[in-house]
Design a protein around this motif. Sequence first.
Motif, PDB file in Angstrom:
ATOM      1  N   ARG A  16       0.830  -1.207   0.000  1.00 12.01           N
ATOM      2  CA  ARG A  16       0.000   0.000   0.000  1.00 12.01           C
ATOM      3  C   ARG A  16       0.862   1.253   0.000  1.00 12.01           C
ATOM      4  N   GLN A  17       1.937   1.245   0.772  1.00 10.86           N
ATOM      5  CA  GLN A  17       2.824   2.409   0.827  1.00 10.86           C
ATOM      6  C   GLN A  17       3.503   2.636  -0.519  1.00 10.86           C
ATOM      7  N   GLN A  18       3.916   1.561  -1.174  1.00 14.66           N
ATOM      8  CA  GLN A  18       4.559   1.693  -2.479  1.00 14.66           C
ATOM      9  C   GLN A  18       3.577   2.229  -3.518  1.00 14.66           C
ATOM     10  N   LYS A  19       2.352   1.738  -3.494  1.00 13.76           N
ATOM     11  CA  LYS A  19       1.344   2.214  -4.434  1.00 13.76           C
ATOM     12  C   LYS A  19       1.016   3.678  -4.183  1.00 13.76           C
ATOM     13  N   ALA A  20       0.968   4.081  -2.923  1.00  9.09           N
ATOM     14  CA  ALA A  20       0.699   5.478  -2.597  1.00  9.09           C
ATOM     15  C   ALA A  20       1.821   6.379  -3.093  1.00  9.09           C
ATOM     16  N   GLU A  25       3.571  10.375  -7.179  1.00 10.09           N
ATOM     17  CA  GLU A  25       4.473  10.767  -8.273  1.00 10.09           C
ATOM     18  C   GLU A  25       3.686  11.010  -9.555  1.00 10.09           C
ATOM     19  N   ASN A  26       2.720  10.149  -9.848  1.00  6.96           N
ATOM     20  CA  ASN A  26       1.901  10.318 -11.053  1.00  6.96           C
ATOM     21  C   ASN A  26       1.043  11.577 -10.964  1.00  6.96           C
ATOM     22  N   ARG A  27       0.533  11.886  -9.782  1.00  7.88           N
ATOM     23  CA  ARG A  27      -0.249  13.118  -9.627  1.00  7.88           C
ATOM     24  C   ARG A  27       0.609  14.333  -9.905  1.00  7.88           C
ATOM     25  N   ALA A  28       1.853  14.300  -9.469  1.00 10.85           N
ATOM     26  CA  ALA A  28       2.752  15.427  -9.702  1.00 10.85           C
ATOM     27  C   ALA A  28       3.074  15.561 -11.185  1.00 10.85           C
ATOM     28  N   LEU A  29       3.220  14.445 -11.883  1.00  8.20           N
ATOM     29  CA  LEU A  29       3.581  14.499 -13.295  1.00  8.20           C
ATOM     30  C   LEU A  29       2.385  14.803 -14.196  1.00  8.20           C
ATOM     31  N   HIS A  30       1.259  14.203 -13.915  1.00  8.08           N
ATOM     32  CA  HIS A  30       0.119  14.258 -14.826  1.00  8.08           C
ATOM     33  C   HIS A  30      -1.110  14.896 -14.201  1.00  8.08           C
TER      34      HIS A  30
END
Length: 66
Positions: A16-20, A25-30
């Motif tokens: 769960r921590q890795q997925k979060a 990171e994806n929210r920051a990029l996209h």
Amino acid sequence: MSNVVNLRRERKRRDRQQKAAVAAENRALHGRTRGARDLQRQQAEHLARTLDGARRDDAPDAPGQD
């Protein structure tokens, strides 16, 4: 004595921590909205039009190129 650790729970917690972290990171990029993307595209087009409109085609040759 040490505490008993349920390995299945720990593995799930780690996943769960890795997925979060990947999601953050994806929210920051996209993470831009459509409106923000459109606004940036319009600003870039406006800048390109302004730059092309200010270009001088009849500029003399550079000195020393005779």
